[in-house]
Design a protein around this motif. Sequence first.
Motif, PDB file in Angstrom:
ATOM      1  N   ASN A  63       0.849  -1.178   0.000  1.00  0.00           N
ATOM      2  CA  ASN A  63       0.000   0.000   0.000  1.00  0.00           C
ATOM      3  C   ASN A  63       0.899   1.246   0.000  1.00  0.00           C
ATOM      4  O   ASN A  63       1.938   1.258   0.654  1.00  0.00           O
ATOM      5  N   VAL A  64       0.504   2.292  -0.734  1.00  0.00           N
ATOM      6  CA  VAL A  64       1.329   3.493  -0.851  1.00  0.00           C
ATOM      7  C   VAL A  64       1.638   4.112   0.510  1.00  0.00           C
ATOM      8  O   VAL A  64       2.762   4.563   0.758  1.00  0.00           O
ATOM      9  N   GLY A  94      -3.267   0.188  -6.914  1.00  0.00           N
ATOM     10  CA  GLY A  94      -4.314  -0.662  -6.356  1.00  0.00           C
ATOM     11  C   GLY A  94      -4.273  -0.508  -4.853  1.00  0.00           C
ATOM     12  O   GLY A  94      -3.452   0.236  -4.310  1.00  0.00           O
ATOM     13  N   GLU A  95      -5.163  -1.225  -4.166  1.00  0.00           N
ATOM     14  CA  GLU A  95      -5.207  -1.106  -2.710  1.00  0.00           C
ATOM     15  C   GLU A  95      -3.902  -1.564  -2.062  1.00  0.00           C
ATOM     16  O   GLU A  95      -3.457  -1.002  -1.070  1.00  0.00           O
ATOM     17  N   ASN A  96      -3.285  -2.600  -2.632  1.00  0.00           N
ATOM     18  CA  ASN A  96      -2.046  -3.144  -2.074  1.00  0.00           C
ATOM     19  C   ASN A  96      -0.931  -3.223  -3.100  1.00  0.00           C
ATOM     20  O   ASN A  96      -0.141  -4.165  -3.099  1.00  0.00           O
TER      21      ASN A  96
END
Length: 141
Positions: free
Chosen positions: A14-15, A97-99
């Motif tokens: 995740n960012v 994306g989410e991860n």
Amino acid sequence: MAKYTSTPVTVPANVNSLFEKFEDLTALQSLLDRMPEDLKQKVGDVTFEKDSISIQTSQVGEIKFVVKERVKPDKIVFGTESSPVPLTLTAKLTPTGENSTEVLAETDVEIPAMLKPLVGPAMQKATDQFGQLIGQLASVK
């Protein structure tokens, strides 16, 4: 001023959690220490301190990058403290994306135009390696 951009590297993180690894760079040192030996050899002689990265090179000796700016959650800017020429290295983090996060490294260096053909390939390689280093460190659990 010459600019070099790395090949994008997508990391399974995740960012926000990836950015957190840059809030205290000593965390990256512990990740580097846990990397498999073959990957450590590719990375080379790198040392992380709270707000700096030191890279030992055979060509110019030690180059120390100090964090100059952090823009949460997508940008970390490093400047040199000891290098033959003024140099800025930026890590850009883009969520995909989410991860997952795309990491892109950019190098800005002050070199005379006539030296660009000689220095350019080495600068591009170093920029690509920095992007890969971030990706490899982010993948270590």
